[in-house]
Write an enzyme that holds these catalytic residues in place. Structure first.
Site, PDB file in Angstrom:
ATOM      1  CB  SER A  58      -0.907   0.020   1.225  1.00 45.34           C
ATOM      2  OG  SER A  58      -2.211  -0.299   0.842  1.00 45.34           O
ATOM      3  CE  LYS A  61      -3.814   1.099  -1.797  1.00 49.37           C
ATOM      4  NZ  LYS A  61      -4.114   0.144  -0.773  1.00 49.37           N
ATOM      5  CE1 TYR A 185      -3.531  -0.702  -5.015  1.00 48.49           C
ATOM      6  CE2 TYR A 185      -4.422  -2.901  -5.334  1.00 48.49           C
ATOM      7  CZ  TYR A 185      -4.012  -1.890  -4.492  1.00 48.49           C
ATOM      8  OH  TYR A 185      -4.079  -2.056  -3.137  1.00 48.49           O
ATOM      9  CE1 TYR A 237      -3.793  -0.636   4.451  1.00 51.00           C
ATOM     10  CE2 TYR A 237      -2.340  -0.861   6.331  1.00 51.00           C
ATOM     11  CZ  TYR A 237      -2.587  -1.039   4.991  1.00 51.00           C
ATOM     12  OH  TYR A 237      -1.643  -1.599   4.199  1.00 51.00           O
ATOM     13  CB  VAL A 255      -0.411  -5.950   4.006  1.00 51.14           C
ATOM     14  CG1 VAL A 255      -1.733  -5.274   4.308  1.00 51.14           C
ATOM     15  CG2 VAL A 255      -0.256  -6.265   2.534  1.00 51.14           C
TER      16      VAL A 255
HETATM   17  N1  GLU Z   1      -1.720  -5.634  -2.472  1.00 48.97           N
HETATM   18  C1  GLU Z   1      -2.536  -5.310  -1.435  1.00 48.97           C
HETATM   19  C2  GLU Z   1      -4.009  -5.414  -1.748  1.00 48.97           C
HETATM   20  O1  GLU Z   1      -4.564  -4.622  -2.414  1.00 48.97           O
HETATM   21  C3  GLU Z   1      -2.184  -4.007  -0.813  1.00 48.97           C
HETATM   22  C4  GLU Z   1      -2.468  -4.191   0.568  1.00 48.97           C
HETATM   23  C5  GLU Z   1      -1.896  -3.172   1.476  1.00 48.97           C
HETATM   24  O2  GLU Z   1      -0.684  -3.076   1.675  1.00 48.97           O
HETATM   25  O3  GLU Z   1      -2.743  -2.485   2.043  1.00 48.97           O
HETATM   26  O4  GLU Z   1      -4.629  -6.315  -1.316  1.00 48.97           O
END
Ligand code: GLU
Length: 309
Positions: A58, A61, A185, A237, A255
C-alpha cells in the site's frame, strides 16, 4: 537512547501475523526488523537489516498519487477521487455502492488507488508501472522492479480488488479496462525496495519534492502537501486517526510490514531538520500495520517529540 528503544522493541514477544492472504508473503521470516533514518544533511541512523528487500504494497499508493497528480494536475485527479478519510478497511467496497456517484473517497484505499493507477502516464500497464518505478529510482538513486512472484500471487487472489475495479469502471472512474487498472495497481504493490529506500522517499516528501542530491524539484509543492495530508489522515488504514493522535507525523504503511514516515522538523540524536524514516517488520496487526514498526514509531515520537501537533 534510540538504540535502547530499538532493542526493547525487537526483544518484545512476537505479536500479529504475516500478510498470508497473499501466498508469496506468507513465507517471509517473521522476526525481521529494520529501521533507517536520514536527515536533510545526509546524516543516518540505522538498525537491523535495512538492506533487506520488501514489496511496497500500500505504500505504493503515495508514489502513484504523486506521479498521477504531477502528470495531470491535482484538479484532474480530484475529479476521479476525493481526499476524505473513510474509517473503513483498505479493501472495502461498501462506499462505492452507497456514496454519491460511487466516487472513491481517497487515493490511500484500494478503490482510490486502483483509480489513480489507471490515470498514470502511458497507454499500457508496463508504461504506467514504469512511470512509477522511474520516479522512485530518481529518489533512491537505484533501479526498482516488480517482484512478479508476489504480483502473480496477488492476481490469483484479487477477488475483492477485481470487484472494486468493476464498480469503478461501471461508474466511469477508470481509464482503460478493468484488468489493466487491476494489473497496474497490483504491479505497483509488488515493486521491491529496502528500508533505506523508504527513508529516502520519506525525506523527499519532507522536502516538498526537492531532490537534495541534485537540488532539483521532481513534484510541485502542492502535490507534496496533498500527499502529506493524505498520509496523515488516511495513511494507516482505519487506525489513521489513532496514530495521528499518538505519533502525529505523516506516514504510510503496507501489509508487507513497511512504514514510510516523513518528519517536517525534528531532532533525533545528531540528526535534525527534515527527515525520512523507513521501518520494516513483517508481522502486522489485524488492521494491516506493522506491530513492531508502529510500536517503535510511537516510542520515538514520544521520546523525541516528533508530533506536528
Ligand atoms: N496488495 C494489497 C491489496 O490490495 C495491498 C495491501 C496493502 O498493503 O494495504 O490487497
Amino acid at each position: 537512547m534510540i538504540q535502547s528503544i530499538f532493542e526493547a522493541v525487537i526483544s518484545a514477544p512476537e505479536k500479529g501475523h504475516l500478510a498470508d492472504y497473499i501466498p508469496a508473503l506468507a513465507n517471509q521470516s517473521k522476526n525481521l526488523f529494520a529501521v533507517y533514518i536520514i536527515d536533510e544533511k545526509g546524516e543516518v541512523l540505522s538498525f537491523g537489516d535495512f538492506k533487506d528487500v520488501l514489496t511496497l504494497q500500500s505504500i505504493s499508493k503515495v508514489m502513484s498519487f504523486m506521479v498521477a497528480a504531477d502528470h495531470l494536475g491535482i484538479d484532474q485527479v480530484l475529479e476521479k477521487v476525493d481526499v476524505e478519510p473513510t474509517g473503513d478497511p483498505f479493501n472495502s467496497i461498501v462506499r462505492l455502492e452507497v456514496a454519491e456517484k460511487g466516487k472513491p473517497f481517497n487515493p490511500m484505499i484500494n478503490a482510490g488507488a486502483i483509480t489513480v493507477a489507471s490515470l498514470l502516464p502511458g497507454n499500457t500497464v508496463e508504461a504506467r508501472v514504469k512511470s512509477v518505478t522511474d520516479f522512485i529510482s530518481q529518489v533512491t538513486g537505484r533501479e526498482h522492479s516488480v517482484n512478479y512472484k508476489v504480483f502473480q500471487s496477488e492476481m490469483e487472489t484479487a477477488y475483492r480488488n477485481r470487484a472494486i475495479a468493476n464498480y469503478l469502471k461501471a461508474n466511469d472512474y477508470l481509464r482503460g479496462t478493468v484488468e489493466e487498472a487491476l494489473e497496474t495497481y497490483l504491479q505497483l504493490c509488488s515493486i521491491e525496495l529496502t528500508t533505506e529506500d523508504l527513508a529516502k522517499l520519506g525525506l523527499f516528501i519532507a522536502t516538498d519534492g526537492l531532490l537534495l542530491t541534485e537540488n532539483k524539484n521532481l513534484i510541485t509543492r502542492k502535490t507534496a502537501r496533498f500527499s502529506k495530508a493524505l498520509m496523515m489522515t488516511c495513511g494507516l488504514y482505519n487506525a489513521s486517526g489513532k496514530y495521528a493522535a499518538t505519533i502525529g507525523i505523516p506516514m504510510k504503511s503496507g501489509v508487507s510490514g513497511g512504514v514510510l514516515c516523513t518528519v517536517q522538523n525534528g531532532q533525533i540524536e545528531h540528526l535534525q531538520g527534515r527527515m525520512g524514516i523507513g521501518v520494516f517488520s513483517p508481522m502486522i496487526d489485524e488492521i494491516g500495520n506493522s506491530v513492531k514498526g508502529m510500536d517503535f514509531l510511537q516510542k520515538i515520537s514520544e521520546h523525541y517529540n516528533l508530533s506536528v501537533f
